[in-house]
Design an enzyme around this catalytic site. Structure first.
Site, PDB file in Angstrom:
ATOM      1  N   ALA A 148      50.449  45.960  21.465  1.00  0.00           N
ATOM      2  CA  ALA A 148      51.346  45.306  20.710  1.00  0.00           C
ATOM      3  C   ALA A 148      51.024  45.262  19.253  1.00  0.00           C
ATOM      4  O   ALA A 148      52.069  44.861  18.480  1.00  0.00           O
ATOM      5  CB  ALA A 148      51.634  43.854  21.049  1.00  0.00           C
ATOM      6  N   HIS A 207      52.069  44.060  40.134  1.00  0.00           N
ATOM      7  CA  HIS A 207      52.602  43.774  38.842  1.00  0.00           C
ATOM      8  C   HIS A 207      53.735  44.835  38.290  1.00  0.00           C
ATOM      9  O   HIS A 207      54.681  44.487  37.712  1.00  0.00           O
ATOM     10  CB  HIS A 207      51.409  43.915  37.991  1.00  0.00           C
ATOM     11  CG  HIS A 207      51.487  43.572  36.342  1.00  0.00           C
ATOM     12  ND1 HIS A 207      51.951  44.094  35.367  1.00  0.00           N
ATOM     13  CD2 HIS A 207      51.412  42.162  35.991  1.00  0.00           C
ATOM     14  CE1 HIS A 207      51.874  43.384  34.304  1.00  0.00           C
ATOM     15  NE2 HIS A 207      51.562  42.432  34.398  1.00  0.00           N
ATOM     16  N   ASP A 242      52.152  50.992  34.373  1.00  0.00           N
ATOM     17  CA  ASP A 242      51.794  49.878  34.974  1.00  0.00           C
ATOM     18  C   ASP A 242      50.975  50.305  36.025  1.00  0.00           C
ATOM     19  O   ASP A 242      50.273  51.163  36.124  1.00  0.00           O
ATOM     20  CB  ASP A 242      52.948  48.885  35.354  1.00  0.00           C
ATOM     21  CG  ASP A 242      52.469  47.526  35.224  1.00  0.00           C
ATOM     22  OD1 ASP A 242      51.891  46.939  36.034  1.00  0.00           O
ATOM     23  OD2 ASP A 242      52.973  46.836  34.267  1.00  0.00           O
ATOM     24  N   VAL A 290      55.343  49.668  17.426  1.00  0.00           N
ATOM     25  CA  VAL A 290      55.883  49.153  18.683  1.00  0.00           C
ATOM     26  C   VAL A 290      56.728  48.161  18.423  1.00  0.00           C
ATOM     27  O   VAL A 290      56.421  47.331  17.484  1.00  0.00           O
ATOM     28  CB  VAL A 290      54.566  48.821  19.301  1.00  0.00           C
ATOM     29  CG1 VAL A 290      54.705  48.054  20.599  1.00  0.00           C
ATOM     30  CG2 VAL A 290      53.751  50.259  19.588  1.00  0.00           C
ATOM     31  N   SER A 300      54.684  39.728  30.131  1.00  0.00           N
ATOM     32  CA  SER A 300      54.519  40.825  31.151  1.00  0.00           C
ATOM     33  C   SER A 300      55.973  40.773  31.668  1.00  0.00           C
ATOM     34  O   SER A 300      56.727  41.794  31.794  1.00  0.00           O
ATOM     35  CB  SER A 300      53.512  40.560  32.271  1.00  0.00           C
ATOM     36  OG  SER A 300      52.464  41.343  31.993  1.00  0.00           O
ATOM     37  N   VAL A 353      67.433  40.675  43.516  1.00  0.00           N
ATOM     38  CA  VAL A 353      67.246  40.889  42.070  1.00  0.00           C
ATOM     39  C   VAL A 353      67.954  41.809  41.325  1.00  0.00           C
ATOM     40  O   VAL A 353      68.094  43.066  41.586  1.00  0.00           O
ATOM     41  CB  VAL A 353      65.585  40.859  41.642  1.00  0.00           C
ATOM     42  CG1 VAL A 353      65.491  40.911  40.000  1.00  0.00           C
ATOM     43  CG2 VAL A 353      64.901  39.810  42.306  1.00  0.00           C
TER      44      VAL A 353
END
Length: 430
Positions: A219, A108, A70, A224, A272, A127
């Site tokens: 994807a 991100h 990322d 995958v 995402s 979190v």
């Protein structure tokens, strides 16, 4: 040939106002104990609604390593401290350890990592990721950004995949899309390398509401594990998910809480965000069943998903919505095609003509298509409120709450004094 089964401005901002200041005022002025009243943890609905908290009695991902390819992961934020065990930068823009976020979507990668393996900030606060004991690797790439080198974005991703495999990844999370169904030949080799080493690749389907009308690579790559998104009611999300025949499973993709590189919090939506939830589930299964290979792990995740009454595979849900408890405890039947064999067959059929793919830049004559961070779903322009950070709590929210509290107290004293004076004057007149 198959094997038998057993081994998701540029910030995604909050789409509703939270009123955090009012909550804090009650805690401060009312004398309540805030330890178990954490706003952030209360917003993580998927931990209980999807059964992750129950699944943790079986596995929390200990001993499994997940690579996040990322924009880079800041491992110094409280929730990720100690979770990031290695990293690299393949963009030429970040730090060598991959922990300096890069590019226009720099937050991100940290958001993705926190949803996957966040460790909280204390009892009941911060979190908490779905696999809070998994280890993370970070490989920072520059999505669509000129790095000043001849290394393309496609090349960066291929390099990052190989690096992740060589550095011990069991799972690779890819919350990104090329926005094309096809991919460059360099990805054939990189993904084959991952599959040959028993590494599971989990990728985002993309967000229809932000222009990704159909699932794009990675994807679409055979082997995958592709993730679609659902809303709070577990229905296919229009804005936060694409659809396609390569979707494997669906996971929550709306109103998900993540950590920003500066330690702040934000709710965001999109595949995402759904993708690291599935990567985390894969980590839980790999930790609980260390003898299962990649196809067997995927089979366990896919076969235990809830198809919602749809014929499977569905272009909206794939084989269904993930069920973490069942994935970890159910007796699973059926089988899943070995990812290495699936990709090898695709290469044999589709690469045999060796014709340069228009748009990939392999023939030098077309504009190169570059991978991008899976775009966030559209948001309201008024949705810009972040959850409170430690700085805002210390220097803005709490002081304002105290001022408001003392102001209210002063007003009440003033009213009482006025009433007392009036009563005294009334008695004297009698």
């Amino acid at each position: 040939m198959t094997r038998p089964a057993p081994r998701a401005s540029r910030r995604a901002r909050l789409a509703r106002m939270l009123g955090a200041g009012a909550v804090t005022a009650v805690l401060v002025l009312g004398g309540a104990q805030p330890a178990h009243a954490d706003t952030v943890r209360d917003l993580e609905y998927w931990l209980t609604d999807y059964g992750f908290t129950t699944a943790w009695t079986t596995s929390k991902g200990d001993g499994v390593t997940v690579a996040v390819i990322d924009t880079g992961v800041n491992g110094n934020v409280a929730e990720l401290r100690g979770a990031v065990v290695g990293g690299t930068d393949v963009s030429g823009l970040g730090s060598p350890d991959g922990q300096t976020p890069v590019g226009d979507e720099s937050e991100h990668g940290t958001l993705v990592a926190s949803l996957l393996a966040g460790r909280g900030t204390g009892e009941g606060s911060g979190v908490l990721g779905v696999a809070p004991e998994a280890d993370l690797l970070t490989a920072s790439v520059a999505f669509g950004q000129d790095t000043g080198s001849e290394k393309s974005n496609d090349d960066q991703i291929a390099e990052a995949v190989k690096w992740a495999v060589d550095n011990g990844a069991d799972v690779i999370n890819m919350s990104l899309t090329r926005n094309t169904r096809d991919w460059p030949e360099s990805w054939d080799e990189a993904f084959m390398y991952a599959f040959q080493h028993d590494v599971i690749v989990v990728a985002a389907a993309g967000n229809r509401g932000s222009g990704t009308s159909e699932v794009g690579a990675p994807a679409t790559i055979p082997g995958v594990l592709t993730v679609a998104g659902v809303d709070r009611d577990q229905n296919a999300s229009f804005d936060a998910s694409s659809q396609g025949i390569t979707i494997s499973v669906a996971a929550p993709s709306e109103d998900l809480v993540g950590v920003l590189p500066d330690g702040g919090y934000v709710q965001w939506s999109g595949t995402s965000a759904a993708t690291p939830i599935v990567s985390g589930l894969v980590a839980l299964v790999r930790a609980a069943y260390p003898d299962l290979d990649d196809a067997e792990v995927i089979n366990r995740v896919v076969r235990t998903a809830d198809p919602k009454g749809e014929d499977v595979p569905s272009p909206l849900y794939g084989y269904g919505i993930i069920d973490p408890v069942a994935a970890l405890t159910a007796d699973v039947t059926g089988e899943w095609q070995d990812p290495e064999e699936a990709l090898a067959e695709w290469i044999r059929v589709h690469r045999r003509a060796a014709v340069p793919d228009a748009g990939t830049g392999t023939d030098g004559g077309e504009e190169q298509i570059v991978p991008i961070a899976d775009p966030p779903a559209p948001r309201s322009d008024s949705a810009k409120t972040l959850l409170p950070t430690p700085w805002t709590l210390a220097y803005i929210t709490v002081p304002l709450s105290l001022v408001a509290g003392f102001g209210t107290l002063a007003a009440l004293l003033g009213i009482g004094a006025t009433r007392h004076t009036r009563r005294a004057a009334s008695r004297r007149s009698q």
